[in-house]
Design an enzyme around this catalytic site. Sequence first.
Site, PDB file in Angstrom:
ATOM      1  CE1 TYR A  88      -0.682   0.613 -10.330  1.00  0.00           C
ATOM      2  CE2 TYR A  88       1.080  -0.841 -11.079  1.00  0.00           C
ATOM      3  CZ  TYR A  88       0.572   0.052 -10.155  1.00  0.00           C
ATOM      4  OH  TYR A  88       1.315   0.397  -9.048  1.00  0.00           O
ATOM      5  CB  SER A 133       5.196   0.813 -10.337  1.00  0.00           C
ATOM      6  OG  SER A 133       5.140  -0.593 -10.290  1.00  0.00           O
TER       7      SER A 133
HETATM    8  N1  LIG Z   1       1.992  -1.774  -3.258  1.00  0.00           N
HETATM    9  C1  LIG Z   1       2.902  -1.973  -4.204  1.00  0.00           C
HETATM   10  O1  LIG Z   1       3.447  -3.079  -4.345  1.00  0.00           O
HETATM   11  C2  LIG Z   1       3.310  -0.866  -5.112  1.00  0.00           C
HETATM   12  C3  LIG Z   1       2.712   0.357  -5.111  1.00  0.00           C
HETATM   13  N2  LIG Z   1       3.140   1.331  -5.974  1.00  0.00           N
HETATM   14  C4  LIG Z   1       2.515   2.641  -5.997  1.00  0.00           C
HETATM   15  O2  LIG Z   1       2.670   3.258  -4.721  1.00  0.00           O
HETATM   16  C5  LIG Z   1       1.557   4.113  -4.449  1.00  0.00           C
HETATM   17  C6  LIG Z   1       0.934   3.750  -3.114  1.00  0.00           C
HETATM   18  O3  LIG Z   1       0.534   2.395  -3.164  1.00  0.00           O
HETATM   19  P1  LIG Z   1      -0.002   1.583  -1.885  1.00  0.00           P
HETATM   20  O4  LIG Z   1       0.348   2.279  -0.645  1.00  0.00           O
HETATM   21  O5  LIG Z   1       0.415   0.187  -2.090  1.00  0.00           O
HETATM   22  O6  LIG Z   1      -1.588   1.688  -2.128  1.00  0.00           O
HETATM   23  P2  LIG Z   1      -2.814   1.573  -1.087  1.00  0.00           P
HETATM   24  O7  LIG Z   1      -3.979   1.168  -1.914  1.00  0.00           O
HETATM   25  O8  LIG Z   1      -2.437   0.764   0.084  1.00  0.00           O
HETATM   26  O9  LIG Z   1      -3.010   3.087  -0.596  1.00  0.00           O
HETATM   27  C7  LIG Z   1      -3.351   4.111  -1.497  1.00  0.00           C
HETATM   28  C8  LIG Z   1      -3.866   5.316  -0.755  1.00  0.00           C
HETATM   29  O10 LIG Z   1      -4.197   6.283  -1.755  1.00  0.00           O
HETATM   30  C9  LIG Z   1      -5.506   6.786  -1.493  1.00  0.00           C
HETATM   31  N3  LIG Z   1      -6.139   7.159  -2.760  1.00  0.00           N
HETATM   32  C10 LIG Z   1      -6.565   6.345  -3.745  1.00  0.00           C
HETATM   33  N4  LIG Z   1      -7.136   7.046  -4.725  1.00  0.00           N
HETATM   34  C11 LIG Z   1      -7.047   8.342  -4.368  1.00  0.00           C
HETATM   35  C12 LIG Z   1      -7.468   9.562  -4.964  1.00  0.00           C
HETATM   36  N5  LIG Z   1      -8.127   9.569  -6.137  1.00  0.00           N
HETATM   37  N6  LIG Z   1      -7.221  10.721  -4.325  1.00  0.00           N
HETATM   38  C13 LIG Z   1      -6.592  10.725  -3.109  1.00  0.00           C
HETATM   39  N7  LIG Z   1      -6.194   9.605  -2.495  1.00  0.00           N
HETATM   40  C14 LIG Z   1      -6.409   8.422  -3.114  1.00  0.00           C
HETATM   41  C15 LIG Z   1      -6.244   5.637  -0.816  1.00  0.00           C
HETATM   42  O11 LIG Z   1      -7.366   6.110  -0.066  1.00  0.00           O
HETATM   43  C16 LIG Z   1      -5.134   5.043   0.050  1.00  0.00           C
HETATM   44  O12 LIG Z   1      -5.055   5.674   1.311  1.00  0.00           O
HETATM   45  C17 LIG Z   1       0.601   3.949  -5.648  1.00  0.00           C
HETATM   46  O13 LIG Z   1       0.816   4.980  -6.580  1.00  0.00           O
HETATM   47  C18 LIG Z   1       1.028   2.615  -6.237  1.00  0.00           C
HETATM   48  O14 LIG Z   1       0.685   2.516  -7.600  1.00  0.00           O
HETATM   49  C19 LIG Z   1       4.169   1.136  -6.848  1.00  0.00           C
HETATM   50  C20 LIG Z   1       4.790  -0.064  -6.876  1.00  0.00           C
HETATM   51  C21 LIG Z   1       4.427  -1.170  -6.027  1.00  0.00           C
HETATM   52  C1  LIG Z   2       1.547  -2.860  -7.739  1.00  0.00           C
HETATM   53  C2  LIG Z   2       2.666  -2.688  -8.660  1.00  0.00           C
HETATM   54  O1  LIG Z   2       3.120  -1.599  -8.830  1.00  0.00           O
HETATM   55  C3  LIG Z   2       3.174  -3.787  -9.369  1.00  0.00           C
HETATM   56  C4  LIG Z   2       2.466  -5.055  -9.393  1.00  0.00           C
HETATM   57  O2  LIG Z   2       4.179  -3.671  -9.979  1.00  0.00           O
END
Ligand SMILES: NC(=O)C1=CN([C@@H]2O[C@H](COP(=O)(O)OP(=O)(O)OC[C@H]3O[C@@H](n4cnc5c(N)ncnc54)[C@H](O)[C@@H]3O)[C@@H](O)[C@H]2O)C=CC1
Ligand SMILES: CC(=O)C(C)=O
Length: 255
Positions: free
Chosen positions: A151, A138
């Site tokens: 985080y 991230s």
């Molecule tokens: N949304 C954002 O702005 C950003 C997200 N990220 C990273 O990108 C990745 C995806 O993020 P998003 O799609 O935004 O999140 P989201 O919350 O929309 O989706 C996450 C998915 O991971 C699954 N999940 C959560 N815990 C789990 C576990 N223990 N085992 C298996 N599946 C699990 C959830 O059920 C969900 O389907 C994460 O690692 C997040 O930290 C990084 C930078 C920015």
């Molecule tokens: C969700 C995330 O990765 C941020 C706030 O940098």
Amino acid sequence: MSVVLVTGGGQGIGRGIALRLAADGHDIALVDLAPEKIENVAAEVREIGSTATTFVADVSDRDAVFAAVDHAHEALGGFDVMINNAGIAQVAPIDDVRPDDVRKIWAVNVDGVLWGIQAAAAKFKTLGQKGKIINASSIAGHDGFAMLGVYSATKFAVRALTQAAAKEYAAHGITVNAYCPGVVGTDMWVTIDKRFAELTGAAEGETYDRFVGGIALGRAQTPEDVAAFVSYLSGPDSDYMTGQAGLIDGGLVFR
Ligand SMILES: NC(=O)C1=CN([C@@H]2O[C@H](COP(=O)(O)OP(=O)(O)OC[C@H]3O[C@@H](n4cnc5c(N)ncnc54)[C@H](O)[C@@H]3O)[C@@H](O)[C@H]2O)C=CC1
Ligand SMILES: CC(=O)C(C)=O
């Protein structure tokens, strides 16, 4: 045709990656806690014309992650790319963080990535082939953000694992890289924004707008923006890249 496993593939960025890589011609194994969500994404992958399989697993459970990789290999007849995308957020001032909070987020964001790296590398080595491992870091893996301290620590840790694994596995033809998105309008950001509102008195939407306001390219990021970079990392054009954690954030954190 190659086989890609995406953890956290049920929604958000993971879904975006799965659909883009399906369009690129990969077959897709979707792993998530939420069975209905991965079934829905699998149906979307099949509509694109690729083969999909699903496996319910918690990435913090090492045995489950190894089982997921075995399933992907058996169901899809190969195993080429591991995308350790699943992650959770946590908003809290440093003063308020307690051991259970740290354990919970570390188990998913760091342990989960570590088990994914191990399981994929073990499979590539058993098959005697090269492979690609791609991890979700991230902007918070390059900059420690206020109220997102733990985080951010997890995402710095993902970069460290990415670098170390790249060095250890290079001789096996395995590359390890990470993608570092900025502000992507997924459910994760809905949760972050709400939590900031509760803790700081900001209006709902204000924190999201403040973060988006800092993006040089002037708009929030979409899962498709992230997926385009992961497409590059998954394909042959990135064969000479390893150990990197590339920022794909529209110009928010500059390194
Ligand atoms: N949304 C954002 O702005 C950003 C997200 N990220 C990273 O990108 C990745 C995806 O993020 P998003 O799609 O935004 O999140 P989201 O919350 O929309 O989706 C996450 C998915 O991971 C699954 N999940 C959560 N815990 C789990 C576990 N223990 N085992 C298996 N599946 C699990 C959830 O059920 C969900 O389907 C994460 O690692 C997040 O930290 C990084 C930078 C920015
Ligand atoms: C969700 C995330 O990765 C941020 C706030 O940098």
